[in-house]
Design a protein around this motif. Sequence first.
Motif, PDB file in Angstrom:
ATOM      1  N   ILE A 109       0.859  -1.219  -0.024  1.00 32.48           N
ATOM      2  CA  ILE A 109       0.111   0.020  -0.068  1.00 32.48           C
ATOM      3  C   ILE A 109       0.951   1.106   0.170  1.00 32.48           C
ATOM      4  O   ILE A 109       0.642   2.229  -0.609  1.00 32.48           O
ATOM      5  N   HIS A 112       2.355   1.899  -3.282  1.00 33.75           N
ATOM      6  CA  HIS A 112       1.408   2.092  -4.209  1.00 33.75           C
ATOM      7  C   HIS A 112       1.147   3.912  -4.218  1.00 33.75           C
ATOM      8  O   HIS A 112       1.330   4.469  -5.155  1.00 33.75           O
ATOM      9  N   PHE A 113       1.142   4.452  -2.885  1.00 34.17           N
ATOM     10  CA  PHE A 113       1.047   5.850  -3.086  1.00 34.17           C
ATOM     11  C   PHE A 113       2.452   6.478  -3.466  1.00 34.17           C
ATOM     12  O   PHE A 113       2.319   7.351  -4.318  1.00 34.17           O
ATOM     13  N   ASN A 118       1.984  10.462  -4.468  1.00 34.38           N
ATOM     14  CA  ASN A 118       1.418  10.713  -3.532  1.00 34.38           C
ATOM     15  C   ASN A 118       2.483  10.443  -2.334  1.00 34.38           C
ATOM     16  O   ASN A 118       1.935   9.717  -1.607  1.00 34.38           O
ATOM     17  N   ILE A 121       1.218  11.236   1.605  1.00 33.06           N
ATOM     18  CA  ILE A 121       0.268  10.146   1.969  1.00 33.06           C
ATOM     19  C   ILE A 121       1.036   8.893   2.161  1.00 33.06           C
ATOM     20  O   ILE A 121       0.903   8.245   3.309  1.00 33.06           O
TER      21      ILE A 121
ATOM     22  N   LEU B 128      -9.016   1.580   0.147  1.00 29.83           N
ATOM     23  CA  LEU B 128      -7.893   1.557   0.962  1.00 29.83           C
ATOM     24  C   LEU B 128      -8.248   2.393   2.230  1.00 29.83           C
ATOM     25  O   LEU B 128      -7.623   2.126   3.350  1.00 29.83           O
ATOM     26  N   MET B 132      -7.740   1.167   6.049  1.00 29.98           N
ATOM     27  CA  MET B 132      -6.827   2.020   7.189  1.00 29.98           C
ATOM     28  C   MET B 132      -7.663   1.998   8.266  1.00 29.98           C
ATOM     29  O   MET B 132      -7.319   2.196   9.618  1.00 29.98           O
ATOM     30  N   THR B 140      -4.201   8.761   8.031  1.00 29.88           N
ATOM     31  CA  THR B 140      -3.780   8.685   6.946  1.00 29.88           C
ATOM     32  C   THR B 140      -5.227   8.735   5.991  1.00 29.88           C
ATOM     33  O   THR B 140      -5.215   9.161   4.979  1.00 29.88           O
ATOM     34  N   TYR B 143      -6.552  11.958   5.845  1.00 29.91           N
ATOM     35  CA  TYR B 143      -5.754  12.692   4.830  1.00 29.91           C
ATOM     36  C   TYR B 143      -5.998  12.466   3.511  1.00 29.91           C
ATOM     37  O   TYR B 143      -6.151  13.484   2.619  1.00 29.91           O
ATOM     38  N   LEU B 144      -5.992  11.308   3.268  1.00 28.60           N
ATOM     39  CA  LEU B 144      -6.217  10.808   1.809  1.00 28.60           C
ATOM     40  C   LEU B 144      -7.725  11.185   1.390  1.00 28.60           C
ATOM     41  O   LEU B 144      -7.744  11.460   0.421  1.00 28.60           O
ATOM     42  N   SER B 147      -7.627  15.017   0.845  1.00 26.95           N
ATOM     43  CA  SER B 147      -6.799  15.496  -0.341  1.00 26.95           C
ATOM     44  C   SER B 147      -7.257  15.079  -1.667  1.00 26.95           C
ATOM     45  O   SER B 147      -7.112  15.560  -2.584  1.00 26.95           O
ATOM     46  N   LEU B 285     -10.490  -4.530   0.807  1.00 24.25           N
ATOM     47  CA  LEU B 285      -9.428  -4.752   0.323  1.00 24.25           C
ATOM     48  C   LEU B 285      -9.039  -6.236   0.269  1.00 24.25           C
ATOM     49  O   LEU B 285      -8.532  -6.731  -0.855  1.00 24.25           O
TER      50      LEU B 285
END
Lengths: 377, 396
Positions: A109, A112-113, A118, A121, B128, B132, B140, B143-144, B147, B285
């Motif tokens: 993961i 991946h970012f 990214n 992140i 994802l 998380m 995270t 944040y993801l 954004s 996931l």
Amino acid sequence: MEAFVKDYDKVIKKQRMLETNDPLDRLINIVNEAKDKIRADPSSVSASLTALGKTIKTVSSGISEEHKELQSALSKYSKAIDKRFTGDMIAAINPHAFDNKENILRNTIAMHFIRQGNFEIGDTFAKEAGLKLPESMRHKFMEMFEIVEALKVNSLEPALEWSTRHRRELEKRSSILEFKLHRQRYLQLLEASRKEDAIAYAKQNFGYFGTRHTQEIMRLMGCLLFFDRIKSSPYADLIAPNANADIQHMFTRDFCSLIGLSCESPLYISVTVGTQAMPTIIKMSSIMKAKKTEWSQQSELPVEINLTDDTKFHSIFACPVSKEQATDENPPMMMVCGHVICKESLVKLSRSVPNGRLKCPYCPTESMSSQAKNVYF
Amino acid sequence: MNKINHDQLLSLEHPFIKIPVEKFRSSLKTEQKHIEKEIAHLTNTVSEISKKSQHGIMDANQVQTALEAIVSRLSTLKRRLTETRAEESLYSQRTKVRLQHLQEFTAIPTLDSDEFGRWSRVRLNRILIDYMLREGFRETASYLAKSENMEDLVDIELFVQSAKIEQALNKYSCSECLQWCNENKSSLKKIKSTLEFSLREQEFIELARERRSQDAIAYAKKHLTPWQETHMKELSQVMALLAFPPDTKCQPYKRLYDKSRWRNIISQFRSNNFALQFFTPEPLLNVTLQAGLSALKTPMCYLPEHRNINCPVCDPHTLGLLATDLPLSHHFNSSIVCRISGQIMNEDNLPMALPNGYVYSYNALAQMASLNGGKITCPRTGAVFDIAQVKKVFIS
């Protein structure tokens, strides 16, 4: 989906009505009105109170009616969802397949970012999950994204500089990136009506590619004849509208290949393929459950899952005669006519003919089985 | 092949579309309950005031004060309901946004379109974020979501309470979780949850561990006896702990004293919580990744000479390792991939065999020949041939 949106719009309408006409405000208002009346005319106390009692009754029954309507609209909608969205994903999972592999998944993961550019992140995730990301990968992808950003605004210099620096390795992979970048720069100059500069650029840079890209260079120079109207000339194809996107893609692909990584994020591919495969797997697993077996415990899926062309990574040869997948012991064999079947099928077919000359199952050609040869896909 | 079967793919989106609707419904129910209670109270009070004033116990002024008290009570309720109402509009809005998101999807024609790629990337981010949140990586996740501008497509706040409860359980405290059980009593009953019993049992065990026998017995009388009809066996077993010290080697008491029971309680709470809120019991996931890896997995993925760097399963350190326990894909139809260009060989790009039996696509060989004066080098064996020596292969 349309029907759902419409149904839900009805729910929203009812909700808005309740919102703008707040039941509590309505109750407050009638109590206040009664109070004002009594203040204005103290003798009307008992009449006002009786009236108030009645109004409360009618208003409150109205309120509970509205509530009921909204709730029943909502529950109708919720039931419709259950009917429409029926994928029972849980049938299709082996909860222990990833046991003790959490960190592999998490690393994938985080990577991946990073691969998507990214970085922040990716870093936040790595920190929260307590992972250590290899600095070198991060630097490489930062370099890649800087170059891609430049390409996006038609600035080819950083990409050219990179590809010249890695010329050897790129050529070993028969990459034509460097030439394509020079070609693009030359065409950019032409498009900007800088004919002289374009010619000078060609002189300076095309020489190295002379032997490998002769044809292409001839065309590139030929289009000078139509300098002011390339778009309506036989060379119009040189100015492709998505040339920029193509070159970005080619650069990303070659860059990743050079650092030994796939062009697309493997996590993205796997999950996207997975969602496409889910409906089939759900159906299959419910059939298997009925037979008291688990799909995830099998060594091979009992059904075929169709993949799109861009997610086929390995050649699969299934013998058209036996329908079996080729293996090292049962390899694909090409007959004289060019048709391919598996070795076992070939042996079986030749056994049934007396003179050893077997007819191809797909065309009239006859040949000896010994003439067939192994092919490697 | 590249056409999208929208219906099938949409059928997977049940949690996505169901979660906010159910939150919306439960907020509405709460609101309605409050209001109904208030109306009942109001009706009673008014009729009481009315009686009192008829009997001359209250004069006009007192009636006014009493009515004022009612108004202020109603206003208090209104203030108290602001939170519930904010929730209602949040989840109502969220449902709308999600419906739109799915509607956008139905307009996408093919799997190879740019729109599909964009939509799939948003979906991957949703998946994802779900992962998380379940794993406790809330920073995270937020944040993801922020954004990528997709806060309405994920359920971050639904994990705030559950994270607190899990933290408490990690610190060996049951009270937060017991309170949650109480709040969701009827829903838990519906799914036949035994979480509350497990929690009560655990609190008893902790008292027994501290050898506070009297307290333990009192606790059991109060909190365990209600379960006697369904859990008599467990009940008598746990009561017997009073006779055994915490360091006993005797089973099943050793197991009951084991601290690892707390982990089971946490996972019991998790699965109950997910079921109540219509989340899938396992992260999306894991579900999609398993399906995808299986569909991609071939025996070739684990043979170095057949490795394709673009294939996710071929990476022996990451996804290939994750896929080891999953079934292989199965194929009844051939599809031949060119080892030079990665393109599929078909009528438009015929497979061609070199004299050594190695097969590549026509396009790749033609390009190689045009760059090398008609010569072809087999990338797997290094043998060099003339383009004129290649032969068409027919795959049916």
